[in-house]
Design a protein around this motif. Structure first.
Motif, mmCIF file in Angstrom:
data_model
loop_
_atom_site.group_PDB
_atom_site.id
_atom_site.type_symbol
_atom_site.label_atom_id
_atom_site.label_comp_id
_atom_site.label_asym_id
_atom_site.label_seq_id
_atom_site.Cartn_x
_atom_site.Cartn_y
_atom_site.Cartn_z
ATOM 1 N N PHE A 50 24.844 -77.085 68.676
ATOM 2 C CA PHE A 50 25.052 -75.798 68.017
ATOM 3 C C PHE A 50 23.766 -74.968 68.066
ATOM 4 O O PHE A 50 23.795 -73.777 68.396
ATOM 5 C CB PHE A 50 25.492 -76.033 66.564
ATOM 6 C CG PHE A 50 25.724 -74.775 65.781
ATOM 7 C CD1 PHE A 50 26.873 -74.010 65.963
ATOM 8 C CD2 PHE A 50 24.792 -74.344 64.843
ATOM 9 C CE1 PHE A 50 27.084 -72.849 65.229
ATOM 10 C CE2 PHE A 50 25.002 -73.185 64.109
ATOM 11 C CZ PHE A 50 26.145 -72.434 64.299
ATOM 12 N N ALA A 51 22.641 -75.581 67.748
ATOM 13 C CA ALA A 51 21.351 -74.880 67.766
ATOM 14 C C ALA A 51 21.041 -74.345 69.170
ATOM 15 O O ALA A 51 20.559 -73.213 69.318
ATOM 16 C CB ALA A 51 20.240 -75.803 67.288
ATOM 17 N N LEU A 52 21.329 -75.133 70.181
ATOM 18 C CA LEU A 52 21.076 -74.701 71.556
ATOM 19 C C LEU A 52 21.948 -73.499 71.919
ATOM 20 O O LEU A 52 21.468 -72.537 72.534
ATOM 21 C CB LEU A 52 21.324 -75.859 72.523
ATOM 22 C CG LEU A 52 20.950 -75.616 73.974
ATOM 23 C CD1 LEU A 52 19.477 -75.239 74.114
ATOM 24 C CD2 LEU A 52 21.261 -76.848 74.810
ATOM 25 N N ARG A 53 23.219 -73.531 71.507
ATOM 26 C CA ARG A 53 24.113 -72.382 71.770
ATOM 27 C C ARG A 53 23.602 -71.131 71.054
ATOM 28 O O ARG A 53 23.614 -70.030 71.618
ATOM 29 C CB ARG A 53 25.541 -72.692 71.329
ATOM 30 C CG ARG A 53 26.333 -73.508 72.322
ATOM 31 C CD ARG A 53 27.815 -73.514 72.014
ATOM 32 N NE ARG A 53 28.144 -73.851 70.647
ATOM 33 C CZ ARG A 53 28.335 -75.082 70.181
ATOM 34 N NH1 ARG A 53 28.224 -76.114 70.986
ATOM 35 N NH2 ARG A 53 28.644 -75.284 68.912
ATOM 36 N N LEU A 54 23.152 -71.312 69.793
ATOM 37 C CA LEU A 54 22.611 -70.168 69.061
ATOM 38 C C LEU A 54 21.398 -69.589 69.775
ATOM 39 O O LEU A 54 21.259 -68.364 69.894
ATOM 40 C CB LEU A 54 22.208 -70.560 67.638
ATOM 41 C CG LEU A 54 23.296 -70.889 66.647
ATOM 42 C CD1 LEU A 54 22.686 -71.081 65.251
ATOM 43 C CD2 LEU A 54 24.375 -69.839 66.607
ATOM 44 N N MET A 55 20.525 -70.463 70.241
ATOM 45 C CA MET A 55 19.327 -69.985 70.931
ATOM 46 C C MET A 55 19.693 -69.230 72.206
ATOM 47 O O MET A 55 19.120 -68.171 72.482
ATOM 48 C CB MET A 55 18.392 -71.151 71.244
ATOM 49 C CG MET A 55 17.739 -71.718 69.995
ATOM 50 S SD MET A 55 16.677 -73.135 70.332
ATOM 51 C CE MET A 55 15.361 -72.328 71.239
ATOM 52 N N ASP A 56 20.611 -69.757 72.970
ATOM 53 C CA ASP A 56 21.038 -69.083 74.208
ATOM 54 C C ASP A 56 21.627 -67.709 73.913
ATOM 55 O O ASP A 56 21.278 -66.720 74.566
ATOM 56 C CB ASP A 56 22.069 -69.930 74.965
ATOM 57 C CG ASP A 56 21.466 -71.170 75.598
ATOM 58 O OD1 ASP A 56 20.225 -71.256 75.711
ATOM 59 O OD2 ASP A 56 22.246 -72.079 75.965
ATOM 60 N N ASP A 57 22.516 -67.649 72.931
ATOM 61 C CA ASP A 57 23.125 -66.365 72.560
ATOM 62 C C ASP A 57 22.077 -65.402 72.022
ATOM 63 O O ASP A 57 22.106 -64.206 72.310
ATOM 64 C CB ASP A 57 24.227 -66.557 71.517
ATOM 65 C CG ASP A 57 25.472 -67.213 72.076
ATOM 66 O OD1 ASP A 57 25.641 -67.229 73.324
ATOM 67 O OD2 ASP A 57 26.286 -67.714 71.280
ATOM 68 N N GLN A 58 21.148 -65.937 71.244
ATOM 69 C CA GLN A 58 20.107 -65.097 70.652
ATOM 70 C C GLN A 58 19.190 -64.507 71.717
ATOM 71 O O GLN A 58 18.791 -63.349 71.624
ATOM 72 C CB GLN A 58 19.294 -65.898 69.629
ATOM 73 C CG GLN A 58 18.283 -65.096 68.874
ATOM 74 C CD GLN A 58 18.921 -63.937 68.120
ATOM 75 O OE1 GLN A 58 19.935 -64.100 67.460
ATOM 76 N NE2 GLN A 58 18.347 -62.766 68.221
ATOM 77 N N VAL A 59 18.866 -65.266 72.728
ATOM 78 C CA VAL A 59 18.013 -64.762 73.818
ATOM 79 C C VAL A 59 18.691 -63.575 74.502
ATOM 80 O O VAL A 59 18.067 -62.539 74.745
ATOM 81 C CB VAL A 59 17.689 -65.887 74.831
ATOM 82 C CG1 VAL A 59 17.108 -65.322 76.118
ATOM 83 C CG2 VAL A 59 16.730 -66.892 74.204
#
Length: 173
Positions: A57-66
């Motif tokens: 979940f954290a990785l998906r958030l980071m990707d979307d946030q970038v």
């Protein structure tokens, strides 16, 4: 008398225009600040989360946030506006609390604070801007990213409930 009335109307129109621009800029600033806070906590989650689903979940958030941050910076620059380069002081304080948690308590706190509470705030912010932003590009930016944030919130709620059950915590409403 006519000149005075015209001047008052012109000035009030200019003030209203400035308020509208200020409101849109505040939205852009808050999006930037939230992004920095989310990135910091999510980087910590990649190292500290004990549940693989929380890490994913954290990785998906980071990707979307970038992606959202890159678009935000382009949009802000086109409006001759420079967004903050860091999270707000309150967000930094909350981030410190999350980052410094032991691994035992990290997953639940991250999912609650960043996953659920943070996304509830983001969804409200983007919903308001998608309805009320005065600049059409700002409004379109908010509307374009709102569905992703809503989906992330739903995922966060489900994952938080699963983490609650896994560690034997009492589920929060």
């Amino acid at each position: 008398m006519r000149f005075t009335l015209a001047a008052v109307l012109l000035n009030s129109g200019m003030a209203m225009g400035n308020q509208q621009v200020d409101g849109d800029r505040r939205f852009l600033d808050r999006v930037a600040e939230q992004g920095y806070a989310e990135q910091t906590a999510s980087r910590a989650a990649l190292n500290k989360a004990t549940d693989q689903r929380v890490r994913a979940f954290a990785l998906r958030l980071m990707d979307d946030q970038v992606r959202r941050s890159a678009e935000l910076q382009t949009l802000s620059a086109s409006k001759d506006h420079r967004t903050p380069g860091e999270a707000s002081l309150v967000q930094k304080g909350q981030g410190i609390l999350i980052v410094n948690l032991s691994e035992e308590h990290f997953d639940l706190r991250y999912m609650h604070q960043i996953g659920v509470v943070g996304h509830e705030a983001s969804v409200r912010l983007f919903e308001e801007a998608s309805r009320s932003a005065h600049d059409p590009e700002v409004k379109a930016f908010a509307a374009r990213h709102l569905p992703t944030l809503q989906q992330q919130l739903q995922t966060a709620r489900r994952l938080k409930a699963a983490v609650d059950l896994k560690i034997g915590a009492r589920p929060r409403p």
